[in-house]
Enzyme design. Structure first.
Site: not given
Length: 205
Positions: A59, A61, A141
């Site tokens: 992911t 962020n 995320e």
């Protein structure tokens, strides 16, 4: 190899991935208010390092204070949309993480046009506290549905939010969390591949 059992397993996986879950929210034919929500270019920062290492689902962020108020005010849960990455001409650096794994901030230096890394790409993302990991602060995320060859901490990401898949849930196992994230990805790809949603790629140009 028992091909009958293999075929039956594949069918069961397909049925699971395409069937709706009791907590899934209806997704309209095209985005409805408050969507679309469009951000400016936001910083991709270091998170907890759990997406790739523990879940196998990397992911990006994004600091929650860099997104519009309309995004911050959304219900905690899982959303979908499109995103575009922009690299930054800045000197690379190493940042230590709390888990003692260093993070390489290369600002997208190793992203490749030939790999489609700078294309407008489908995304699925969570806004919330991620109760499985007991986060204390609200996070955003983003999983970009694309195969990157390198990390790109420090690069910029502009994205839109086009719809809501489901509320944030607690999980007793990582396996259950992974299974639902993969189902979220399937739902997002299916919806974003329709003409009524694909036209919102253009707002990120």
């Amino acid at each position: 190899m028992n091909f009958v059992l293999l075929f039956e397993s594949i069918i069961l996986i397909i049925l699971y991935m395409t069937s709706s879950r009791p907590f899934d929210k209806p997704i309209p034919k095209s985005p409805e208010s408050p969507y679309p929500i469009v951000t400016n270019f936001c910083d991709i920062v270091s998170g907890f390092g759990r997406g790739s290492a523990e879940l196998g689902i990397p992911t990006a962020n994004i600091p929650i204070d860099q997104v519009p108020n309309a995004a911050r005010d959304l219900e905690q849960g899982v959303y979908f949309g499109f995103a575009r990455i922009e690299s930054i001409d800045k000197e690379e650096r190493i940042e230590p993480r709390e888990n003692h794994r260093n993070v390489e901030y290369n600002y997208g230096k190793y992203l490749e046009q030939s790999n489609g890394d700078f294309d407008i790409l489908p995304v699925v993302f969570s806004i919330g506290l991620n109760p499985f990991y007991h986060n204390k602060h609200r996070t955003l995320e983003i999983h970009i549905i694309h195969e990157f060859k390198r990390d790109f901490y420090g690069a910029k990401l502009k994205f839109n939010i086009l719809g809501y898949i489901r509320p944030e849930l607690d999980y007793t196992t990582a396996e259950a969390l992974i299974a639902d994230i993969n189902k979220d990805i399937v739902i997002a790809k299916r919806v974003l591949d329709t003409d009524d949603y694909k036209k919102f790629m253009q707002v990120l140009l």
